[in-house]
Design a protein around this motif. Structure first.
Motif, PDB file in Angstrom:
ATOM      1  N   ILE A 127       0.837  -1.201   0.000  1.00 16.59           N
ATOM      2  CA  ILE A 127       0.000   0.000   0.000  1.00 16.59           C
ATOM      3  C   ILE A 127       0.872   1.252   0.000  1.00 16.59           C
ATOM      4  O   ILE A 127       0.646   2.191  -0.773  1.00 16.59           O
ATOM      5  CB  ILE A 127      -0.973  -0.009   1.206  1.00 16.59           C
ATOM      6  CG1 ILE A 127      -2.028  -1.096   1.008  1.00 16.59           C
ATOM      7  CG2 ILE A 127      -1.607   1.359   1.422  1.00 16.59           C
ATOM      8  CD1 ILE A 127      -2.838  -1.414   2.252  1.00 16.59           C
ATOM      9  N   LEU A 128       1.884   1.268   0.884  1.00  9.13           N
ATOM     10  CA  LEU A 128       2.780   2.424   0.941  1.00  9.13           C
ATOM     11  C   LEU A 128       3.538   2.609  -0.371  1.00  9.13           C
ATOM     12  O   LEU A 128       3.676   3.730  -0.874  1.00  9.13           O
ATOM     13  CB  LEU A 128       3.771   2.271   2.094  1.00  9.13           C
ATOM     14  CG  LEU A 128       3.201   2.470   3.490  1.00  9.13           C
ATOM     15  CD1 LEU A 128       4.234   2.088   4.538  1.00  9.13           C
ATOM     16  CD2 LEU A 128       2.743   3.900   3.681  1.00  9.13           C
ATOM     17  N   ARG A 142      -2.214  11.599  -4.690  1.00 10.98           N
ATOM     18  CA  ARG A 142      -1.946  11.478  -3.245  1.00 10.98           C
ATOM     19  C   ARG A 142      -2.789  12.485  -2.469  1.00 10.98           C
ATOM     20  O   ARG A 142      -3.333  12.175  -1.404  1.00 10.98           O
ATOM     21  CB  ARG A 142      -0.453  11.661  -2.961  1.00 10.98           C
ATOM     22  CG  ARG A 142       0.393  10.489  -3.445  1.00 10.98           C
ATOM     23  CD  ARG A 142       1.802  10.509  -2.870  1.00 10.98           C
ATOM     24  NE  ARG A 142       2.489  11.773  -2.980  1.00 10.98           N
ATOM     25  CZ  ARG A 142       3.341  12.101  -3.949  1.00 10.98           C
ATOM     26  NH1 ARG A 142       3.608  11.237  -4.911  1.00 10.98           N
ATOM     27  NH2 ARG A 142       3.917  13.273  -3.967  1.00 10.98           N
ATOM     28  N   LEU A 147       2.304   7.207  -6.742  1.00 11.28           N
ATOM     29  CA  LEU A 147       1.253   8.018  -7.353  1.00 11.28           C
ATOM     30  C   LEU A 147       1.723   9.450  -7.596  1.00 11.28           C
ATOM     31  O   LEU A 147       2.568   9.960  -6.867  1.00 11.28           O
ATOM     32  CB  LEU A 147       0.020   8.060  -6.440  1.00 11.28           C
ATOM     33  CG  LEU A 147      -0.735   6.758  -6.247  1.00 11.28           C
ATOM     34  CD1 LEU A 147      -1.801   6.942  -5.169  1.00 11.28           C
ATOM     35  CD2 LEU A 147      -1.362   6.297  -7.549  1.00 11.28           C
ATOM     36  N   PHE A 154       2.632   1.637  -3.352  1.00 12.65           N
ATOM     37  CA  PHE A 154       1.682   2.107  -4.366  1.00 12.65           C
ATOM     38  C   PHE A 154       1.432   3.606  -4.199  1.00 12.65           C
ATOM     39  O   PHE A 154       1.505   4.378  -5.155  1.00 12.65           O
ATOM     40  CB  PHE A 154       0.370   1.323  -4.257  1.00 12.65           C
ATOM     41  CG  PHE A 154      -0.688   1.811  -5.193  1.00 12.65           C
ATOM     42  CD1 PHE A 154      -0.644   1.496  -6.544  1.00 12.65           C
ATOM     43  CD2 PHE A 154      -1.727   2.610  -4.737  1.00 12.65           C
ATOM     44  CE1 PHE A 154      -1.625   1.963  -7.423  1.00 12.65           C
ATOM     45  CE2 PHE A 154      -2.703   3.080  -5.597  1.00 12.65           C
ATOM     46  CZ  PHE A 154      -2.651   2.760  -6.939  1.00 12.65           C
ATOM     47  N   TYR A 155       1.146   4.024  -2.951  1.00 12.79           N
ATOM     48  CA  TYR A 155       0.867   5.427  -2.647  1.00 12.79           C
ATOM     49  C   TYR A 155       2.048   6.316  -3.064  1.00 12.79           C
ATOM     50  O   TYR A 155       1.866   7.363  -3.689  1.00 12.79           O
ATOM     51  CB  TYR A 155       0.571   5.587  -1.156  1.00 12.79           C
ATOM     52  CG  TYR A 155       0.382   7.018  -0.727  1.00 12.79           C
ATOM     53  CD1 TYR A 155      -0.835   7.667  -0.916  1.00 12.79           C
ATOM     54  CD2 TYR A 155       1.410   7.731  -0.128  1.00 12.79           C
ATOM     55  CE1 TYR A 155      -1.013   8.984  -0.533  1.00 12.79           C
ATOM     56  CE2 TYR A 155       1.243   9.045   0.257  1.00 12.79           C
ATOM     57  CZ  TYR A 155       0.032   9.674   0.055  1.00 12.79           C
ATOM     58  OH  TYR A 155      -0.137  10.982   0.434  1.00 12.79           O
ATOM     59  N   LEU A 156       3.250   5.886  -2.714  1.00  8.02           N
ATOM     60  CA  LEU A 156       4.432   6.688  -3.029  1.00  8.02           C
ATOM     61  C   LEU A 156       4.677   6.808  -4.532  1.00  8.02           C
ATOM     62  O   LEU A 156       5.291   7.772  -4.987  1.00  8.02           O
ATOM     63  CB  LEU A 156       5.659   6.098  -2.334  1.00  8.02           C
ATOM     64  CG  LEU A 156       5.627   6.173  -0.809  1.00  8.02           C
ATOM     65  CD1 LEU A 156       6.773   5.357  -0.219  1.00  8.02           C
ATOM     66  CD2 LEU A 156       5.659   7.603  -0.323  1.00  8.02           C
ATOM     67  N   ILE A 194      -6.311  11.186  -2.103  1.00  8.23           N
ATOM     68  CA  ILE A 194      -6.376  10.120  -1.082  1.00  8.23           C
ATOM     69  C   ILE A 194      -6.310  10.724   0.313  1.00  8.23           C
ATOM     70  O   ILE A 194      -7.070  10.326   1.202  1.00  8.23           O
ATOM     71  CB  ILE A 194      -5.250   9.092  -1.304  1.00  8.23           C
ATOM     72  CG1 ILE A 194      -5.517   8.296  -2.583  1.00  8.23           C
ATOM     73  CG2 ILE A 194      -5.106   8.161  -0.100  1.00  8.23           C
ATOM     74  CD1 ILE A 194      -4.378   7.406  -3.020  1.00  8.23           C
ATOM     75  N   LYS A 195      -5.446  11.698   0.512  1.00  9.64           N
ATOM     76  CA  LYS A 195      -5.334  12.342   1.828  1.00  9.64           C
ATOM     77  C   LYS A 195      -6.655  13.002   2.221  1.00  9.64           C
ATOM     78  O   LYS A 195      -7.075  12.920   3.376  1.00  9.64           O
ATOM     79  CB  LYS A 195      -4.206  13.376   1.836  1.00  9.64           C
ATOM     80  CG  LYS A 195      -2.828  12.746   1.863  1.00  9.64           C
ATOM     81  CD  LYS A 195      -1.729  13.779   2.021  1.00  9.64           C
ATOM     82  CE  LYS A 195      -1.414  14.436   0.713  1.00  9.64           C
ATOM     83  NZ  LYS A 195      -0.206  15.276   0.715  1.00  9.64           N
TER      84      LYS A 195
END
Length: 119
Positions: free
Chosen positions: A93-94, A105, A100, A96-98, A108-109
Protein backbone atom coordinates in the motif's frame (compact mmCIF):
# COMPACT_ATOMS: atom_id res chain seq x y z
CA UNK A 1 41.48 -8.16 15.88
CA UNK A 2 40.09 -7.79 19.42
CA UNK A 3 36.42 -7.32 20.31
CA UNK A 4 37.20 -3.73 21.26
CA UNK A 5 38.78 -3.10 17.86
CA UNK A 6 35.69 -4.60 16.22
CA UNK A 7 33.46 -2.28 18.28
CA UNK A 8 35.49 0.68 17.00
CA UNK A 9 35.30 -0.62 13.43
CA UNK A 10 31.51 -0.98 13.73
CA UNK A 11 31.13 2.49 15.21
CA UNK A 12 33.26 4.01 12.45
CA UNK A 13 31.35 2.09 9.76
CA UNK A 14 28.14 3.60 11.15
CA UNK A 15 29.71 7.07 11.15
CA UNK A 16 28.96 7.61 14.84
CA UNK A 17 30.89 9.42 17.54
CA UNK A 18 31.67 7.66 20.80
CA UNK A 19 28.87 9.67 22.41
CA UNK A 20 26.22 8.90 19.77
CA UNK A 21 27.14 5.21 19.68
CA UNK A 22 26.92 4.94 23.47
CA UNK A 23 23.65 6.89 23.75
CA UNK A 24 21.62 4.19 22.06
CA UNK A 25 23.23 1.62 24.36
CA UNK A 26 22.63 3.60 27.53
CA UNK A 27 26.30 4.24 28.29
CA UNK A 28 28.61 7.21 28.01
CA UNK A 29 31.42 7.85 25.58
CA UNK A 30 34.03 6.93 28.20
CA UNK A 31 32.61 3.42 28.52
CA UNK A 32 32.74 2.91 24.75
CA UNK A 33 36.25 4.36 24.57
CA UNK A 34 37.49 1.97 27.26
CA UNK A 35 35.95 -1.01 25.44
CA UNK A 36 37.53 0.05 22.16
CA UNK A 37 40.95 0.47 23.80
CA UNK A 38 40.68 -2.87 25.60
CA UNK A 39 40.70 -1.27 29.04
CA UNK A 40 37.27 -2.79 29.76
CA UNK A 41 35.99 -6.11 28.50
CA UNK A 42 32.94 -6.29 26.30
CA UNK A 43 30.21 -7.86 28.45
CA UNK A 44 27.68 -10.28 27.05
CA UNK A 45 24.92 -7.77 27.83
CA UNK A 46 26.74 -5.02 25.92
CA UNK A 47 27.41 -7.40 23.02
CA UNK A 48 23.72 -8.23 22.79
CA UNK A 49 22.78 -4.55 22.99
CA UNK A 50 25.19 -3.59 20.20
CA UNK A 51 23.90 -6.40 18.00
CA UNK A 52 20.27 -5.49 18.64
CA UNK A 53 20.56 -1.72 18.33
CA UNK A 54 22.90 -1.61 15.36
CA UNK A 55 21.94 -4.84 13.53
CA UNK A 56 25.45 -6.24 14.06
CA UNK A 57 26.21 -9.90 13.43
CA UNK A 58 26.80 -11.52 16.86
CA UNK A 59 29.46 -13.92 15.52
CA UNK A 60 31.34 -11.06 13.92
CA UNK A 61 31.40 -9.00 17.10
CA UNK A 62 32.21 -11.92 19.39
CA UNK A 63 34.56 -14.03 17.29
CA UNK A 64 35.36 -11.99 14.17
CA UNK A 65 33.46 -14.44 11.95
CA UNK A 66 31.11 -13.52 9.12
CA UNK A 67 29.83 -10.18 7.93
CA UNK A 68 29.86 -7.12 10.19
CA UNK A 69 26.15 -6.43 9.86
CA UNK A 70 23.05 -8.56 9.64
CA UNK A 71 20.94 -8.09 6.54
CA UNK A 72 20.30 -4.38 6.49
CA UNK A 73 17.18 -2.91 4.92
CA UNK A 74 17.82 -1.97 1.32
CA UNK A 75 15.46 0.99 1.20
CA UNK A 76 13.90 3.56 3.50
CA UNK A 77 10.59 1.76 2.96
CA UNK A 78 12.17 -1.45 4.25
CA UNK A 79 13.38 0.43 7.33
CA UNK A 80 9.89 1.80 7.98
CA UNK A 81 8.39 -1.66 7.66
CA UNK A 82 10.83 -3.00 10.23
CA UNK A 83 10.45 -0.07 12.62
CA UNK A 84 6.64 -0.06 12.56
CA UNK A 85 6.17 -3.84 12.18
CA UNK A 86 4.40 -3.50 8.83
CA UNK A 87 3.39 -6.58 6.89
CA UNK A 88 3.60 -7.17 3.12
CA UNK A 89 0.15 -5.63 2.51
CA UNK A 90 1.15 -2.47 4.40
CA UNK A 91 4.36 -2.30 2.38
CA UNK A 92 2.49 -2.74 -0.92
CA UNK A 93 0.00 0.00 0.00
CA UNK A 94 2.78 2.42 0.94
CA UNK A 95 4.76 1.60 -2.17
CA UNK A 96 1.68 2.11 -4.37
CA UNK A 97 0.87 5.43 -2.65
CA UNK A 98 4.43 6.69 -3.03
CA UNK A 99 4.34 5.89 -6.74
CA UNK A 100 1.25 8.02 -7.35
CA UNK A 101 1.43 11.54 -8.75
CA UNK A 102 1.02 14.35 -6.22
CA UNK A 103 -2.59 15.17 -7.21
CA UNK A 104 -3.66 11.54 -6.67
CA UNK A 105 -1.95 11.48 -3.24
CA UNK A 106 -3.75 14.72 -2.36
CA UNK A 107 -7.12 13.16 -3.28
CA UNK A 108 -6.38 10.12 -1.08
CA UNK A 109 -5.33 12.34 1.83
CA UNK A 110 -8.62 14.27 1.55
CA UNK A 111 -10.61 11.03 1.71
CA UNK A 112 -8.65 9.78 4.70
CA UNK A 113 -9.17 13.07 6.51
CA UNK A 114 -12.92 12.82 5.90
CA UNK A 115 -12.91 9.39 7.54
CA UNK A 116 -10.73 10.18 10.55
CA UNK A 117 -11.13 13.90 11.17
CA UNK A 118 -14.44 15.18 12.48
CA UNK A 119 -15.21 18.57 11.07
Amino acid sequence: MTQGERVKEIRKALGLTLEKFGQKLGVGKTAISKIEKGENSLTEQMTISICREYKVNYDYLTYGDGEMFEDLPETILDELCIEYDLDDDDRDILNFYLGLPADARDAIKKQIKKIFVKE
